[in-house]
Design an enzyme around this catalytic site. Structure first.
Site, PDB file in Angstrom:
ATOM      1  N   ASP A 534     -15.665  51.273 -73.795  1.00 27.23           N
ATOM      2  CA  ASP A 534     -15.777  51.217 -72.363  1.00 27.23           C
ATOM      3  C   ASP A 534     -17.392  50.826 -72.164  1.00 27.23           C
ATOM      4  O   ASP A 534     -18.230  51.927 -72.345  1.00 27.23           O
ATOM      5  CB  ASP A 534     -15.460  52.501 -71.627  1.00 27.23           C
ATOM      6  N   HIS A 535     -17.733  49.689 -71.814  1.00 27.42           N
ATOM      7  CA  HIS A 535     -18.847  49.168 -71.919  1.00 27.42           C
ATOM      8  C   HIS A 535     -19.898  49.893 -70.956  1.00 27.42           C
ATOM      9  O   HIS A 535     -21.150  49.929 -71.028  1.00 27.42           O
ATOM     10  CB  HIS A 535     -19.330  47.692 -71.745  1.00 27.42           C
ATOM     11  N   HIS A 597     -13.611  52.628 -66.520  1.00 24.25           N
ATOM     12  CA  HIS A 597     -14.978  52.922 -66.105  1.00 24.25           C
ATOM     13  C   HIS A 597     -15.075  54.147 -64.948  1.00 24.25           C
ATOM     14  O   HIS A 597     -16.002  54.690 -65.311  1.00 24.25           O
ATOM     15  CB  HIS A 597     -15.072  51.702 -65.231  1.00 24.25           C
TER      16      HIS A 597
END
Length: 843
Positions: A534-535, A597
């Site tokens: 998950d960036h 996110h």
């Protein structure tokens, strides 16, 4: 004798080897299990912790600490002080500040523990040549440990005796000395290093002068073509300036005449600054040593030939060194496996980085810029290669050219996540030459046979079989790709090589599909090989949430239901679905953003302190938070969840269409592009504190933030003043686009009466830290390469996140329309208004 050694970097490991060669027993510990195993193979007794190390030693114990100076040594000494007993000894063989030694010795003496500071010189050559030792501390303790020091020292060797030394101490001629009381050993070593810097600086400046004599700016008759390597070789043989440092310079120049693998940036660990500080305190003029110190500081923004020579010298004897780009991997072993404890992260191990979906937007827009930044930061090594896999036919050269154009384009686009004034041609060229392409169908076994052949050839050429498989594809390919990799034997690890799969979001579309995908993947590979990415967790401020909470005593005591009124988590986007209508119709804002996110931001904010910052401990605490989210019933779902969909409007002055007018979107679509909800975490810390979460597209601004609103101060004392109310304090953690933290406070306005005004303290990363352009993926890709899974999800975390949103998926509601460019639907405002609260304005 026997001795414990903590810290098995280059010098620490070699100290253990030299002692064992002399017949001494060594018990060793390092945070790197691999480093401990290397010494165990050579005959050391391994320990899994400092406690276990101390238990394996018989009293009176002696423990040699070989760690970087500063906090890590301070913590190691403090931990040992609680484990050792009266009569035991701690030896600090690193480069600590001598005043810290004096303090430690005094504190430990009160417990009956001896503390010795051993200035140790010899670098990577010490294993064979021996270590010059400058020792401070209690004389009786030094005498008791003389066999240890004698074994480490060079001995008499073939160095002739200095005339006039007859009858003086013989130990100094063997290369070690008891200098005096605590602190004196590191004081002498400090001055030794200051002199070393001055000598090296003299060589660097001299060779710069020689090099510049060939400058085209000089008249032709004054322009010489001088061979620095030959000059160094001549000077080595009988001249007055000959020395070991010149020997190292000559060796570096012979191997690489222009020293192109070095940037010239020379790091320091403090001794140079401390030496100049001591000179000031003692009123001793030290112009040469001061100039050498400041030249090292200047090297961090320069790249002269002389500065590269400084780097080359220090690299050869293993000092505090700027490692060469593409140099020998054996010289890059880290002193400590935790990069956060180092001034600079060590390069990742060599690996083949295979990207499935190599022609896609994610690869061009984020992965390649991130890999470029890692190359620019010298965190990738020669054995690193990229193999792109996709179905379109293209050659290696066409692939390289396409990515070159893409990276250059994204660098100049100031609206994106990656932007830079220019692309460094050396860093990109280094990466470009390592890009390769393989045409293949993701569900065709032949693709994996050809990939296996490529990887086998890479292993033969590079001497390693490390592989990272990055699945930058549509989610429907996640299971088949891992299955094909496993069937082809490409996930099998052998002989110390690693094989890791990185899987993008969304991981599943609901709880059942996430469980099924986990079961499918974990039936083929081990959990430790799977990195669910998950960036958002690569953002500095997201990671800084943990530092803010757990490293600052002023915040953690307030981080609970007693002091916090509520929390708002926002992820607002100005973009629409951007041609992804077909995907978005099946996902919507809820599936696309909340289980990944938004849940990651929530767990970082609400988690309990982990036992340590290891991957398992951190991820376990995050999972507990998600599992504690209270499951709402039908009434709560109807009241506490708001769905919205954008209509046509204006975003930043530009007219944009509504969602239903986007390509591949149904004209009567009920898919939400906005969702807001109230969540409750049912545990002791957060009972009664609502968490408000909102995310949406085509909103007024692009902003991701976590806002912590504290409970207001009591009003009682202000009753007799014009103050009408007290404003609650608000802390906002800004994730993007401007990373930082702001804190609002109440302060008295200037004037004769007591009136309060809101003021704000702001911290911005760009104000305090020099940071280059980043996509958020750099940290995550680096962590995959070094095997640190802290910022990645485990299977149970993924499933817990889907379980938390499953009631909302099963109870869809009507969407409320909102104008593009607004703050969202009116129902979202009503959600907080019912509780007497309001959202922070986006505009």
């Amino acid at each position: 004798m026997e001795i414990g050694i903590i810290g098995l970097g280059r010098m620490g490991g070699n100290i253990g080897l030299r002692l064992m060669r002399a017949g001494h027993r060594c018990v060793t510990f390092d945070r790197s299990a691999e480093a401990v195993q290397r010494l165990a193979t050579a005959g050391a007794a391994p320990a899994g912790s400092p406690t276990e190390l101390v238990r394996q030693l018989a009293p009176p114990r002696a423990v040699w600490v070989m760690l970087p100076s500063g906090r890590i040594t301070e913590e190691a000494v403090a931990e040992l002080a609680g484990l050792l007993e009266r009569g035991d000894t701690i030896i600090d063989g690193g480069n600590s500040f001598y005043k810290d030694d004096i303090r430690r010795a005094r504190e430990l003496a009160a417990r009956g523990i001896d503390y010795l500071d051993a200035g140790t010189s010899g670098g990577v050559w010490g294993l064979e040549r021996g270590y010059c030792l400058m020792i401070g501390g209690d004389k009786a303790a030094v005498e008791r440990l003389d066999p240890i020091f004698a074994a480490l020292a060079p001995g008499l060797g073939d160095i002739p005796r200095t005339p006039g030394r007859e009858g003086r101490a013989s130990r100094v001629e063997q290369g070690y000395l008891h200098c005096g009381p605590a602190g004196s050993g590191h004081f002498v070593k400090m001055v030794h290093n200051g002199i070393e810097y001055g000598l090296m600086q003299a060589y660097a400046e001299g060779f710069d002068i020689l090099r510049n004599r060939s400058s085209a700016a000089l008249p032709e008759e004054e322009r010489f073509t001088l061979d620095a390597a030959d000059i160094a070789e001549v000077w080595r043989r009988g001249s007055v300036v000959s020395s070991w440092l010149l020997d190292l310079s000559a060796a570096a120049l012979a191997k690489n005449p222009d020293l192109s693998t070095f940037t010239g940036e020379v790091q320091d660990s403090g001794e140079g600054r401390w030496t100049v500080q001591a000179a000031i305190e003692e009123a001793v003029p030290a112009p040469v040593l001061s100039a050498a110190l400041f030249a090292r500081f200047r090297s961090r923004s320069g790249n002269t030939f002389g500065e590269r020579l400084l780097s080359a010298m220090r690299f050869q004897f293993g000092g505090h060194v700027e490692t060469p780009h593409g140099g020998e991997q054996a010289m890059r072993e880290r002193l400590c496996p935790d990069p956060a404890l180092l001034a600079r992260a060590s390069p990742a191990p060599p690996a083949s980085f295979v990207i499935f979906g190599a022609g896609g937007d994610l690869t061009r827009r984020l992965l390649m810029p991130a890999l470029y930044n890692l190359s620019l930061g010298r965190l990738l090594v020669d054995g690193f290669t990229v193999i792109g896999v996709d179905h379109n036919e293209r050659s290696d050269e066409a692939y390289r050219q396409g990515l070159t154009e893409a990276v250059q384009g994204y660098a100049t686009d100031r609206s994106g996540e990656f932007s830079a004034d220019s692309i460094d041609s050396h860093a990109w060229g280094w990466l470009r030459d390592r890009l390769f392409y393989l045409t293949g169908d993701f569900e065709d076994a032949a693709t994996y046979r050809r990939l296996g052949e490529r990887l086998a050839a890479a292993k033969q050429a590079g001497g390693h079989g490390n592989c990272v498989f990055y699945l930058a594809t549509a989610p429907r390919f996640f299971g088949p790709i891992v299955e094909h990799l496993a069937k082809a034997g490409l996930m099998h690890e052998e002989q110390g090589d690693f094989r890791r799969a990185v899987i993008e979001k969304p991981f599943g579309t609901d709880l059942a599909s996430a469980r099924a995908l986990n079961a499918r993947i974990l039936g083929l590979v081990d959990e430790r090989q799977v990195f669910r990415i998950d960036h958002y967790l690569g953002k500095e401020t997201v990671q800084n949430i943990l530092a803010l909470r757990f490293a600052n005593g002023i915040f953690e005591p307030l981080w609970c239901r007693d002091h916090i009124d509520h929390v708002q988590i926002t992820a607002a986007e100005t973009v629409g679905v951007e041609g992804r209508g077909r995907f978005y119709e099946t996902a919507g804002a809820l599936r696309d953003m909340v289980p990944n996110h938004m849940m990651q931001l929530l767990t970082m904010t609400a988690m309990e302190p982990p036992n340590d910052f290891g991957a398992d401990a951190v991820r376990a605490e995050k999972t507990k938070v998600v599992q504690a989210i209270w499951s709402p019933g039908p009434e709560e779902l109807a009241r506490d969840v708001v769905r919205g969909q954008y209509d046509a409007g204006r975003v930043r002055g530009t007219a944009v269409p509504g969602y239903r007018q986007e390509p591949n979107v149904a004209p009567d679509s009920g898919t939400e592009t906005y969702i807001a909800m109230k969540l409750h975490i049912d545990n002791w810390r957060w009972a009664g504190v609502p968490f408000y979460v909102r995310t949406g597209k085509r909103l007024a601004v692009r902003r991701t933030e976590v806002a912590i609103q504290f409970k207001p101060a009591p009003y009682t004392m202000f009753r007799a003043t014009p103050v009408e109310c007290t404003t609650p304090n608000l802390m906002v953690l800004h994730i993007q686009p401007n990373e930082g933290i702001s804190l609002s406070l109440s302060a008295k306005q200037p004037g004769p009466t007591l009136r309060l005004a809101d003021v704000r303290m702001d911290f911005r990363y760009t104000d305090w830290f020099k940071a280059g352009p980043s996509t958020g993926y750099e940290t995550l890709l680096y962590d995959v390469l070094i095997g640190d899974a802290t910022l990645f999800k485990r299977a149970e975390n993924v499933e817990a996140s889907w379980a938390a949103v499953q009631p909302m998926l099963e109870s869809p509601a009507e969407v409320e329309h909102y104008a593009a460019g607004s703050d969202g639907p009116a129902g979202a405002e009503a959600l907080l208004a019912r509780d007497g609260r309001h959202w922070l304005k986006l505009t």
